[in-house]
Design a protein around this motif. Structure first.
Motif, mmCIF file in Angstrom:
data_model
loop_
_atom_site.group_PDB
_atom_site.id
_atom_site.type_symbol
_atom_site.label_atom_id
_atom_site.label_comp_id
_atom_site.label_asym_id
_atom_site.label_seq_id
_atom_site.Cartn_x
_atom_site.Cartn_y
_atom_site.Cartn_z
ATOM 1 N N TYR A 158 39.544 36.731 43.525
ATOM 2 C CA TYR A 158 38.453 35.961 42.935
ATOM 3 C C TYR A 158 38.993 34.668 42.322
ATOM 4 O O TYR A 158 39.955 34.694 41.558
ATOM 5 C CB TYR A 158 37.757 36.789 41.842
ATOM 6 C CG TYR A 158 37.317 38.153 42.315
ATOM 7 C CD1 TYR A 158 36.047 38.370 42.813
ATOM 8 C CD2 TYR A 158 38.199 39.236 42.259
ATOM 9 C CE1 TYR A 158 35.646 39.626 43.253
ATOM 10 C CE2 TYR A 158 37.812 40.489 42.705
ATOM 11 C CZ TYR A 158 36.534 40.675 43.198
ATOM 12 O OH TYR A 158 36.159 41.928 43.642
ATOM 13 N N ILE A 159 38.344 33.563 42.645
ATOM 14 C CA ILE A 159 38.680 32.271 42.045
ATOM 15 C C ILE A 159 37.479 31.826 41.227
ATOM 16 O O ILE A 159 36.345 31.824 41.721
ATOM 17 C CB ILE A 159 39.026 31.226 43.126
ATOM 18 C CG1 ILE A 159 40.290 31.672 43.868
ATOM 19 C CG2 ILE A 159 39.232 29.847 42.501
ATOM 20 C CD1 ILE A 159 40.629 30.824 45.071
ATOM 21 N N ILE A 160 37.723 31.497 39.971
ATOM 22 C CA ILE A 160 36.627 31.198 39.044
ATOM 23 C C ILE A 160 36.399 29.696 38.964
ATOM 24 O O ILE A 160 37.317 28.921 38.675
ATOM 25 C CB ILE A 160 36.925 31.797 37.658
ATOM 26 C CG1 ILE A 160 37.084 33.320 37.784
ATOM 27 C CG2 ILE A 160 35.814 31.457 36.670
ATOM 28 C CD1 ILE A 160 37.449 34.009 36.489
ATOM 29 N N ASP A 161 35.162 29.319 39.222
ATOM 30 C CA ASP A 161 34.734 27.923 39.219
ATOM 31 C C ASP A 161 33.827 27.685 38.009
ATOM 32 O O ASP A 161 32.880 28.461 37.794
ATOM 33 C CB ASP A 161 33.981 27.641 40.530
ATOM 34 C CG ASP A 161 33.627 26.180 40.727
ATOM 35 O OD1 ASP A 161 34.155 25.332 39.981
ATOM 36 O OD2 ASP A 161 32.820 25.893 41.621
ATOM 37 N N PRO A 162 34.033 26.716 37.155
ATOM 38 C CA PRO A 162 34.878 25.538 37.377
ATOM 39 C C PRO A 162 36.292 25.641 36.793
ATOM 40 O O PRO A 162 37.044 24.674 36.835
ATOM 41 C CB PRO A 162 34.113 24.434 36.657
ATOM 42 C CG PRO A 162 33.505 25.138 35.480
ATOM 43 C CD PRO A 162 33.142 26.517 35.979
ATOM 44 N N GLU A 163 36.679 26.803 36.248
ATOM 45 C CA GLU A 163 37.958 26.896 35.545
ATOM 46 C C GLU A 163 39.149 26.493 36.420
ATOM 47 O O GLU A 163 40.116 25.898 35.929
ATOM 48 C CB GLU A 163 38.155 28.315 34.998
ATOM 49 C CG GLU A 163 37.345 28.643 33.755
ATOM 50 C CD GLU A 163 35.890 28.976 34.044
ATOM 51 O OE1 GLU A 163 35.174 29.355 33.099
ATOM 52 O OE2 GLU A 163 35.466 28.839 35.207
ATOM 53 N N TYR A 164 39.082 26.814 37.713
ATOM 54 C CA TYR A 164 40.229 26.487 38.566
ATOM 55 C C TYR A 164 40.402 24.985 38.734
ATOM 56 O O TYR A 164 41.512 24.501 39.016
ATOM 57 C CB TYR A 164 40.091 27.170 39.933
ATOM 58 C CG TYR A 164 39.238 26.433 40.942
ATOM 59 C CD1 TYR A 164 39.800 25.453 41.765
ATOM 60 C CD2 TYR A 164 37.879 26.715 41.080
ATOM 61 C CE1 TYR A 164 39.024 24.783 42.700
ATOM 62 C CE2 TYR A 164 37.106 26.049 41.996
ATOM 63 C CZ TYR A 164 37.677 25.084 42.813
ATOM 64 O OH TYR A 164 36.915 24.408 43.725
ATOM 65 N N MET A 180 30.712 40.424 37.199
ATOM 66 C CA MET A 180 29.727 41.398 37.640
ATOM 67 C C MET A 180 30.136 42.005 38.978
ATOM 68 O O MET A 180 30.025 43.210 39.205
ATOM 69 C CB MET A 180 28.345 40.742 37.762
ATOM 70 C CG MET A 180 27.242 41.705 38.198
ATOM 71 S SD MET A 180 25.600 40.959 38.100
ATOM 72 C CE MET A 180 25.782 39.653 39.303
ATOM 73 N N GLN A 181 30.650 41.143 39.871
ATOM 74 C CA GLN A 181 31.082 41.610 41.178
ATOM 75 C C GLN A 181 32.272 42.575 41.052
ATOM 76 O O GLN A 181 32.344 43.596 41.737
ATOM 77 C CB GLN A 181 31.488 40.419 42.043
ATOM 78 C CG GLN A 181 31.673 40.752 43.516
ATOM 79 C CD GLN A 181 30.360 41.014 44.218
ATOM 80 O OE1 GLN A 181 29.366 40.368 43.913
ATOM 81 N NE2 GLN A 181 30.357 41.947 45.140
ATOM 82 N N ILE A 182 33.214 42.253 40.146
ATOM 83 C CA ILE A 182 34.371 43.116 39.942
ATOM 84 C C ILE A 182 33.943 44.483 39.413
ATOM 85 O O ILE A 182 34.433 45.529 39.870
ATOM 86 C CB ILE A 182 35.381 42.453 38.991
ATOM 87 C CG1 ILE A 182 36.089 41.288 39.701
ATOM 88 C CG2 ILE A 182 36.412 43.469 38.494
ATOM 89 C CD1 ILE A 182 37.017 40.479 38.806
ATOM 90 N N ARG A 183 33.033 44.503 38.467
ATOM 91 C CA ARG A 183 32.561 45.776 37.924
ATOM 92 C C ARG A 183 31.896 46.607 39.017
ATOM 93 O O ARG A 183 32.109 47.829 39.105
ATOM 94 C CB ARG A 183 31.616 45.553 36.751
ATOM 95 C CG ARG A 183 32.294 44.995 35.492
ATOM 96 C CD ARG A 183 31.343 45.035 34.300
ATOM 97 N NE ARG A 183 31.047 46.411 33.936
ATOM 98 C CZ ARG A 183 31.751 47.122 33.051
ATOM 99 N NH1 ARG A 183 32.798 46.580 32.445
ATOM 100 N NH2 ARG A 183 31.408 48.361 32.763
ATOM 101 N N GLU A 192 35.389 41.589 29.482
ATOM 102 C CA GLU A 192 34.306 42.250 30.220
ATOM 103 C C GLU A 192 34.739 43.594 30.802
ATOM 104 O O GLU A 192 33.898 44.410 31.201
ATOM 105 C CB GLU A 192 33.817 41.356 31.377
ATOM 106 C CG GLU A 192 33.251 40.013 30.941
ATOM 107 C CD GLU A 192 34.296 38.891 30.962
ATOM 108 O OE1 GLU A 192 33.919 37.730 31.148
ATOM 109 O OE2 GLU A 192 35.512 39.201 30.779
ATOM 110 N N LEU A 193 36.051 43.843 30.834
ATOM 111 C CA LEU A 193 36.559 45.088 31.429
ATOM 112 C C LEU A 193 37.231 45.993 30.405
ATOM 113 O O LEU A 193 37.931 46.935 30.775
ATOM 114 C CB LEU A 193 37.559 44.763 32.550
ATOM 115 C CG LEU A 193 37.055 43.902 33.706
ATOM 116 C CD1 LEU A 193 38.168 43.672 34.717
ATOM 117 C CD2 LEU A 193 35.843 44.539 34.390
#
Length: 252
Positions: free
Chosen positions: A93-99, A139-142, A167-168
């Motif tokens: 997973y790549i988080i946008d806009p953080e990357y 949410m997708q990871i959970r 979140e985990l």
């Protein structure tokens, strides 16, 4: 085109896979094959995570990479059988806009640009990739962990990842380093290696030196890509050859 190959690749990936807005009130992202699953059906479909589970519990090994602002910009997950420690599925997973902020390891965000030149090539079974905002990614990871029946998360220096992924925190977390860096659990630590009174190595107990120690491969280099590193950290668990219950000492 931005002129930055990594960003151009991620933009292309995002355009090709995010085809609908995230629905925060939807159920499991894998529960209904007729739904768009938060707009990422093409890349993370129901069929893509269909693996042959054994009778053993599945565990997750998680690694994160952060940007210059200490924000998580990528997350890698390796799912493994808790008895054999063999990887059965992976996701990235790549988080946008953080990357977009950039970080010390931004150059290896793009999996297609990584060229492993070591003998310990990581394998990424069933690899799925997603570029999305943090809320959608988490949410997708959970949903992913729930679908795989995972309750226990492992990480190397787990307090770092645990601290960056609130979140985990309702999962059980275990620190691989708590065993890998200690003479009592890592039989590759020899008598001539300097250790504290607790049995922990005084120096050189990161992923790279520990992997070299356990594998005997002095040319191994850590990639610092989240999913590659998650698989390599799982490999440390495999090489330690300790039963899963031994990791109770590393629970956070």
């Amino acid at each position: 085109m931005s002129g930055n190959a990594s960003i151009d690749f991620l933009e292309m990936l995002k355009r090709n896979t995010l085809q609908a807005k995230s629905n925060q009130n939807s159920g499991s992202a894998y529960s209904n094959k007729n739904k768009e699953n938060n707009g990422i059906k093409n890349i993370m479909s129901d069929n893509s995570i269909s693996v042959e589970k054994t009778s053993n519990e599945l565990i997750a090994v998680i690694d994160t990479e952060t940007n210059w602002h200490d924000q998580v910009m990528s997350i890698g997950i390796a799912i493994a059988d808790s008895a054999s420690y063999k990887s059965v599925d992976t996701s990235y997973y790549i988080i946008d806009p953080e990357y977009r902020v950039g970080g010390i390891y931004s150059n290896v965000l793009n999996l297609n640009r990584i060229k492993r030149q070591t003998a310990c090539e990581s394998q990424l079974p069933g690899l799925k990739q997603l570029v999305a905002g943090r809320s959608q990614v988490m949410m997708q990871i959970r949903d992913y962990l729930t679908n795989m029946g995972v309750n226990r998360i492992f990480a190397y220096n787990a307090k770092f990842d645990y601290g960056h992924l609130p979140e985990l925190r309702d999962y059980e977390w275990y620190d691989i380093m708590r065993l890998a860096a200690y003479r009592q659990y890592n039989k590759a630590i020899t008598d001539d290696m300097a250790c504290c009174k607790t049995g922990r190595l005084k120096t050189s107990y990161g992923v790279e030196p520990i992997t070299r120690m356990l594998s005997g491969d002095n040319y191994y280099c850590e990639v610092h890509n989240a999913v590659y590193d998650a698989v390599d950290e799982l490999r440390i668990i495999e090489m330690l050859s300790l039963p899963i219950n031994a990791y109770q000492v590393g629970r956070i």
